[in-house]
Each structure stands twice: as C-alpha cells, then as structure tokens.
Design a protein around this motif. Structure first.
Motif, PDB file in Angstrom:
ATOM      1  N   ARG A 132       0.639  -1.257  -0.042  1.00  0.00           N
ATOM      2  CA  ARG A 132      -0.078   0.033  -0.271  1.00  0.00           C
ATOM      3  C   ARG A 132       0.909   1.145  -0.125  1.00  0.00           C
ATOM      4  N   GLU A 133       1.913   1.004   0.681  1.00  0.00           N
ATOM      5  CA  GLU A 133       3.013   2.332   0.583  1.00  0.00           C
ATOM      6  C   GLU A 133       4.050   2.176  -0.142  1.00  0.00           C
ATOM      7  N   TRP A 134       3.639   2.392  -1.392  1.00  0.00           N
ATOM      8  CA  TRP A 134       4.614   1.942  -2.683  1.00  0.00           C
ATOM      9  C   TRP A 134       5.860   2.916  -2.510  1.00  0.00           C
ATOM     10  N   VAL A 135       5.469   4.297  -2.485  1.00  0.00           N
ATOM     11  CA  VAL A 135       6.518   5.115  -2.393  1.00  0.00           C
ATOM     12  C   VAL A 135       7.578   4.835  -1.648  1.00  0.00           C
ATOM     13  N   ARG A 136       7.230   4.551  -0.278  1.00  0.00           N
ATOM     14  CA  ARG A 136       8.087   4.092   0.591  1.00  0.00           C
ATOM     15  C   ARG A 136       8.772   2.879   0.367  1.00  0.00           C
ATOM     16  N   ALA A 137       8.254   2.012  -0.104  1.00  0.00           N
ATOM     17  CA  ALA A 137       8.741   0.493  -0.501  1.00  0.00           C
ATOM     18  C   ALA A 137      10.003   1.019  -1.405  1.00  0.00           C
ATOM     19  N   TYR A 138       9.748   1.939  -2.462  1.00  0.00           N
ATOM     20  CA  TYR A 138      10.700   2.241  -3.257  1.00  0.00           C
ATOM     21  C   TYR A 138      12.009   3.190  -2.742  1.00  0.00           C
ATOM     22  N   THR A 139      11.360   4.161  -1.902  1.00  0.00           N
ATOM     23  CA  THR A 139      12.532   5.061  -1.448  1.00  0.00           C
ATOM     24  C   THR A 139      12.827   5.068  -0.009  1.00  0.00           C
ATOM     25  N   GLY A 140      12.257   4.011   0.742  1.00  0.00           N
ATOM     26  CA  GLY A 140      12.461   3.668   2.132  1.00  0.00           C
ATOM     27  C   GLY A 140      13.929   3.114   2.339  1.00  0.00           C
ATOM     28  N   THR A 141      14.219   3.040   3.777  1.00  0.00           N
ATOM     29  CA  THR A 141      15.599   2.797   4.144  1.00  0.00           C
ATOM     30  C   THR A 141      15.641   1.088   4.393  1.00  0.00           C
ATOM     31  N   ALA A 142      14.470   0.415   4.115  1.00  0.00           N
ATOM     32  CA  ALA A 142      14.678  -1.007   4.371  1.00  0.00           C
ATOM     33  C   ALA A 142      15.487  -1.761   3.388  1.00  0.00           C
ATOM     34  N   PRO A 143      16.264  -2.747   3.606  1.00  0.00           N
ATOM     35  CA  PRO A 143      17.176  -3.554   2.823  1.00  0.00           C
ATOM     36  C   PRO A 143      16.549  -4.308   1.807  1.00  0.00           C
ATOM     37  N   THR A 144      17.041  -4.236   0.435  1.00  0.00           N
ATOM     38  CA  THR A 144      16.649  -4.759  -0.684  1.00  0.00           C
ATOM     39  C   THR A 144      16.533  -6.269  -0.435  1.00  0.00           C
ATOM     40  N   LEU A 145      15.835  -7.243  -1.304  1.00  0.00           N
ATOM     41  CA  LEU A 145      15.609  -8.340  -1.020  1.00  0.00           C
ATOM     42  C   LEU A 145      17.181  -9.040  -1.228  1.00  0.00           C
ATOM     43  N   GLY A 146      17.654  -8.559  -2.493  1.00  0.00           N
ATOM     44  CA  GLY A 146      19.040  -8.895  -2.463  1.00  0.00           C
ATOM     45  C   GLY A 146      19.869  -9.071  -1.449  1.00  0.00           C
TER      46      GLY A 146
END
Length: 59
Positions: A32-46
């Motif tokens: 639901r929070e797609w902007v944060r998903a792309y620009t947030g600080t959580a680590p990538t799946l890789g």
C-alpha cells in the motif's frame, strides 16, 4: 562481507530480530505504501538473501 550486509545486520540484528521488524504480514502494508517501498531505508531483497539466506526473503 559487503558493507550493505554489515549495515543491515548492525541495524536489524539476528534473523529472528529482523523477522520481528519485518514480519510477513507487513508485506500488505508495504504494498500500500509503494513510494516508501521504493525510497525507504529497508534493505533490498538481494541484501536480505545475501545476509540472512533465501528462506528468510521468501517467508
């Protein structure tokens, strides 16, 4: 070990601590929070796969 993995482990700790921070149920919130998903600080799946293993990334 790549610096991204070191930073992730320093910030989120063990696998159990990481999963407590990012439980599978949070995937719906992230969608639901797609902007944060792309620009947030959580680590990538890789980075998650490299640092904690593939099973953690596909929980």
């Amino acid at each position: 070990m790549p610096q991204e993995i070191v930073r992730m482990r320093e910030k989120y700790g063990t696998v159990q601590q990481f999963l407590a921070t990012f439980p599978p149920a949070m995937q719906t919130v992230a969608a639901r929070e797609w902007v944060r998903a792309y620009t947030g600080t959580a680590p990538t799946l890789g980075v998650v796969v490299a640092g904690y293993g593939e099973p953690v990334a596909i929980v």
